[in-house]
Design an enzyme around this catalytic site. Structure first.
Site, mmCIF file in Angstrom:
data_model
loop_
_atom_site.group_PDB
_atom_site.id
_atom_site.type_symbol
_atom_site.label_atom_id
_atom_site.label_comp_id
_atom_site.label_asym_id
_atom_site.label_seq_id
_atom_site.Cartn_x
_atom_site.Cartn_y
_atom_site.Cartn_z
ATOM 1 N N LYS A 42 0.162 3.770 -2.752
ATOM 2 C CA LYS A 42 -0.866 4.816 -2.732
ATOM 3 C C LYS A 42 -0.265 6.220 -2.677
ATOM 4 O O LYS A 42 -0.941 7.196 -3.000
ATOM 5 C CB LYS A 42 -1.829 4.582 -1.572
ATOM 6 C CG LYS A 42 -2.697 3.346 -1.798
ATOM 7 C CD LYS A 42 -3.395 2.865 -0.539
ATOM 8 C CE LYS A 42 -4.163 1.579 -0.844
ATOM 9 N NZ LYS A 42 -4.565 0.840 0.362
ATOM 10 N N SER B 175 -5.883 3.796 4.571
ATOM 11 C CA SER B 175 -5.281 2.998 3.498
ATOM 12 C C SER B 175 -6.361 2.218 2.767
ATOM 13 O O SER B 175 -6.168 1.070 2.363
ATOM 14 C CB SER B 175 -4.207 2.041 4.031
ATOM 15 O OG SER B 175 -3.453 1.498 2.967
ATOM 16 N N SER C 185 0.793 -1.241 0.000
ATOM 17 C CA SER C 185 0.000 0.000 0.000
ATOM 18 C C SER C 185 0.819 1.282 0.000
ATOM 19 O O SER C 185 0.248 2.376 -0.121
ATOM 20 C CB SER C 185 -0.948 0.014 1.201
ATOM 21 O OG SER C 185 -2.055 -0.826 0.954
#
Length: 411
Positions: free
Chosen positions: A63, A124, A60
């Site tokens: 991102k 997230s 993640s």
């Protein structure tokens, strides 16, 4: 006699190797992770690095690149923070799967870019990141291309971009990309992640107002709100704070292949720092935070500011057509991080070509405080995340107006 000399030479070489080896081993073992790096966010100077060139899954942390693209599109008026994004059934399916980082976006419901942006960074939220990618009508494939282009602009040349989330391709359910392995996922080096983080905090510092929030409320549907906690446990009041360091970002990442990852940023005595830990070892996800603590503690204990100064010749520049010939430039002194007890530096003022004439002189008028170029600093102790010299803004410390006819002839 020759045998004695040869024996002594061999013995001396062995001693040197034995003395040098513990330093290398100690540095390699300081951070218990596959890869790590720490940089000065302003100059890009590398303070510590460990296997920072190995390409690894980043989960993640991806991102950060997703929101960088969104920030750019808002900056170029292609989107606004108030743009409404309607959630498709395929995005809702990901957003409501408890196996992922789910916030529960509802199919058919619309959310603003600001709401999705905040959910992406604080929770997230995978569905929120996917919704951001489609905010302007783009497909996931088209947004992947935007991410790849942005990565190249930042200086990341070998990233693997599969989706805006960081999940494996097969985990995107109905949104998985054709022609790509189900197990494929985003990957880049720790140095790449540091570059990406540096770009975001330098160009869009307001992002830290989002990433520094310990918790936030999200409206999922009318009358239905959800409070989520920031996954960053190093924020003020968190479990893994570091004395003297105010950490206000940035992004965690976790997957089976990536392990526990964390890119952080914080300020220490007025200096902004960025750290990256990829694949912290051990089963405890919090290892990414304890290893990041070690990076900050290493910095506090070992980093020293070395004051460098321009010499007399470097602190002046010839000017044509002005009221005087020589212009004083600065700053006269500035600092770099010194990690070794002894280090040598080379200082070189570099003037913008469009400000100088064929004789390499500045052209009057020149205003006080005007940016004239950069001061490039290289040395045995200096490495930067973009492999360029450390640069300090070079400015005029006085005003020289355009001279009268006699002054222009004389000067």
């Amino acid at each position: 006699m020759k045998k004695v000399i040869a024996f002594l030479s061999t013995l001396l070489l062995m001693i040197c190797c034995v003395v040098a080896r513990p330093q290398t081993a100690s540095a390699a073992q300081m951070i218990d992770s596959r890869s790590a790096i720490m940089i000065d966010a302003d100059t890009g100077q590398i303070i510590y690095q460990q296997n920072s060139e190995e390409k690894l899954p980043i989960a993640s942390i991806s991102k950060l690149l997703t929101v960088s693209v969104i920030e750019d599109e808002i900056n170029h008026h292609q989107l606004s923070w108030n743009t409404k994004v309607k959630i498709s059934k395929k995005i809702a399916e990901v957003s409501n799967d408890s196996n992922y980082s789910a916030i529960g976006l509802q199919a058919g419901q619309s959310y603003t870019v600001r709401e999705l942006f905040n959910a992406t960074l604080i929770k997230s939220a995978d569905g929120a990141a996917l919704a951001l990618a489609t905010a302007d009508g783009s497909t996931i494939k088209q947004f992947n291309e935007k991410m790849q282009k942005k990565a190249r602009q930042i200086g990341i040349t070998d990233a693997t971009i599969v989706n805006p989330v960081g999940l494996k391709n097969g985990d995107l359910k109905g949104l998985k990309q054709a022609g790509i392995s189900n197990n494929a996922e985003n990957s880049m080096t720790a140095r790449d992640v540091a570059l990406m983080s540096q770009y975001l905090v330098k160009h869009y510092p307001s992002v830290l107002k989002v990433t520094s929030q310990p918790k936030a409320q999200f409206t999922i549907a009318k009358g239905k709100t959800k409070e989520v906690e920031n996954l960053n446990k190093m924020l003020s009041g968190g479990k893994y704070t570091v004395d003297g360091v105010q950490i206000d970002g940035l992004k965690t990442g976790t997957s089976e292949a990536a392990g526990a990852c964390f890119a952080s940023t914080g300020s220490y005595q007025g200096h902004r720092l960025i750290t990256v830990v990829l694949h912290a070892n051990g089963k405890d996800k919090d290892a990414r935070f304890t290893q990041t603590q070690k990076l900050y503690q290493y910095f506090i204990q070992n980093a020293h500011q070395q004051v460098l100064t321009l010499n007399k010749k470097q602190s002046q520049k010839r000017v044509s057509n002005g009221t005087k010939r020589m212009l004083t430039v600065g700053p006269h002194s500035f600092t770099v991080w010194q990690m070794q007890k002894t280090a040598q530096y080379t200082i070189q003022p570099r003037y913008y070509k469009h400000l100088t004439n064929h004789k390499a002189r500045l052209n009057a008028p020149v205003k006080k405080g005007e940016r004239l170029g950069t001061i490039a600093v290289t040395g045995s102790d200096i490495r930067t995340v973009d492999n360029k010299p450390v640069t300090i803004p070079l400015q005029s410390t006085e005003t020289i107006n355009r001279g009268n006819l006699w002054q222009r002839i004389w000067n």
